[in-house]
Design a protein around this motif. Structure first.
Motif, PDB file in Angstrom:
ATOM      1  N   SER A 269       0.817  -1.213   0.000  1.00 22.29           N
ATOM      2  CA  SER A 269       0.000   0.000   0.000  1.00 22.29           C
ATOM      3  C   SER A 269       0.851   1.265   0.000  1.00 22.29           C
ATOM      4  O   SER A 269       0.537   2.242  -0.684  1.00 22.29           O
ATOM      5  N   ILE A 270       1.927   1.250   0.765  1.00 21.33           N
ATOM      6  CA  ILE A 270       2.771   2.440   0.844  1.00 21.33           C
ATOM      7  C   ILE A 270       3.500   2.677  -0.485  1.00 21.33           C
ATOM      8  O   ILE A 270       3.637   3.819  -0.932  1.00 21.33           O
ATOM      9  N   ILE A 271       3.950   1.604  -1.126  1.00 21.17           N
ATOM     10  CA  ILE A 271       4.604   1.754  -2.431  1.00 21.17           C
ATOM     11  C   ILE A 271       3.621   2.320  -3.460  1.00 21.17           C
ATOM     12  O   ILE A 271       3.993   3.130  -4.311  1.00 21.17           O
ATOM     13  N   CYS A 272       2.370   1.908  -3.371  1.00 22.29           N
ATOM     14  CA  CYS A 272       1.357   2.385  -4.312  1.00 22.29           C
ATOM     15  C   CYS A 272       1.159   3.900  -4.240  1.00 22.29           C
ATOM     16  O   CYS A 272       0.595   4.501  -5.162  1.00 22.29           O
ATOM     17  N   ALA A 273       1.618   4.518  -3.162  1.00 21.98           N
ATOM     18  CA  ALA A 273       1.467   5.967  -3.026  1.00 21.98           C
ATOM     19  C   ALA A 273       2.228   6.718  -4.116  1.00 21.98           C
ATOM     20  O   ALA A 273       1.914   7.885  -4.403  1.00 21.98           O
ATOM     21  N   THR A 274       3.189   6.060  -4.766  1.00 24.90           N
ATOM     22  CA  THR A 274       3.942   6.719  -5.842  1.00 24.90           C
ATOM     23  C   THR A 274       3.056   7.036  -7.039  1.00 24.90           C
ATOM     24  O   THR A 274       3.439   7.833  -7.899  1.00 24.90           O
TER      25      THR A 274
END
Length: 351
Positions: A117-122
């Motif tokens: 989920s945090i990587i998807c913030a890109t």
């Protein structure tokens, strides 16, 4: 933020519509990601099945589409594009959606729900670039600040030595998951900008039914591509064994896939609705906010490890979201001020 064609709505009415779509996006995405992680944790292993359920729930959208077409909202619009043009738009976007979903499935297979989920913030950083070139989105200091902060948030996860996938997957598979999720985020951002461009330049309709049509027909194409991938890869042969070996039971296997499909459709309606109401970049910012919430839910449901780097990355994502929301508030105020001034001037003149 450009809220046309909804400037004729009262300020609070427009925000109610936006709030409803935000709820659909955040709740749908969080639930779908957790269900997807549950599918893998309980013994599911088919990447194409995980890809298919992200679009296979489209039939449920025919219900609200039918109701809207028989309501006052389904009023006639300007000249409609030809069937050939519509078929081309839906086919291209649908095929890209299938590829994007496949990359997300690979990412979720090798990453924990919180890391994923945090990587998807890109995706917000990617979308800012695509919106600039395709949708004439203006860059401001606040938007640039938001993009930089969210990119830094993902970078922290990439270099964190304690980041790992579920069940201690190897660093090589973690890297594959990271790159797949990063690529999926970029492709997802391109899709949002292409959808906004389609609304503005081709569809040119001012009804919410066009939002549902976009979601339904692109999902049909994406689902067909996913089914072809399922059979071409040979994964369909192992589905029965996968269902029988599902740790939570056969019934839970079916329900997991069904509810994953439904929640992804709820999320998709919110995504496309916000593109239609506001812009692709705004839709992506709300999606990013959801991705900041999902790690907390994953920590509760799956006991995902939340080390200091993840906490900092999540807080940065929230700060980046807040920066962009404030810019949208300023844009909304500026967009509505001329109409307010004209209305007040007309009232004074009538007196």
């Amino acid at each position: 933020m450009d809220p046309s064609p909804f400037l004729n709505l009262k300020h609070w009415q427009w925000w109610v519509l936006v709030a409803i779509n935000i709820f659909f996006l955040v709740a749908g995405q969080a639930a779908a990601v957790l269900l997807g992680r549950f599918y893998y944790d309980q013994g599911g292993n088919s990447k194409w099945m995980a890809t298919l359920v992200q679009t296979a729930g489209f039939p449920v959208l025919f219900i609200p589409l039918f109701l809207l077409r028989h309501s006052s909202e389904a009023s006639a619009s300007s000249t409609s594009p030809t069937i050939g043009i519509l078929a081309l738009i839906y086919s291209v976007i649908g095929a890209l959606v299938a590829g994007d979903n496949m990359l997300y499935s690979v990412g979720l297979l090798y990453l924990s729900a919180s890391t994923y989920s945090i990587i998807c913030a890109t995706q917000l950083a990617f979308n800012a670039v695509f919106s600039y070139f395709l949708n004439s989105q203006k860059f401001t200091a606040l938007i640039l600040n938001s993009v930089v902060i969210l990119s830094l948030s993902a970078a922290l996860i990439a270099v964190d030595d304690d980041s790992e996938g579920p069940s201690g997957v190897s660093k090589a598979k973690f890297l594959i998951g990271f790159l797949s999720t990063l690529g999926a985020s970029a492709l997802y951002s391109l899709l949002l900008s292409l959808m906004q461009l389609s609304f503005q330049k081709v569809l040119k309709k001012e009804t919410f039914s066009v939002v549902l049509e976009m979601q339904i027909y692109t999902s049909v194409v994406a689902s067909c591509v996913s089914v072809l991938g399922l059979f071409a890869s040979g994964e369909w042969k192992s589905l029965q064994h996968e269902m029988q070996g599902f740790e939570a039971g056969t019934v839970s296997y079916v329900l997991t896939l069904v509810w994953t499909a439904i929640t992804w459709q709820v999320c998709a309606v919110g995504v496309v609705g916000l593109i239609f109401l506001v812009s692709s970049l705004f839709s992506n910012v709300i999606s990013t906010m959801s991705l900041a919430v999902t790690p907390l839910a994953a920590m509760v449901v799956f006991h995902d490890k939340m080390n200091g780097v993840k906490v900092i990355a999540m807080l940065l994502a929230v700060c980046g979201f807040a920066s962009y929301i404030y810019q949208n508030y300023l844009d909304d105020t500026n967009a509505r001020r001329p109409r307010t001034d004209v209305r007040e001037s007309h009232d004074h003149s009538s007196c």
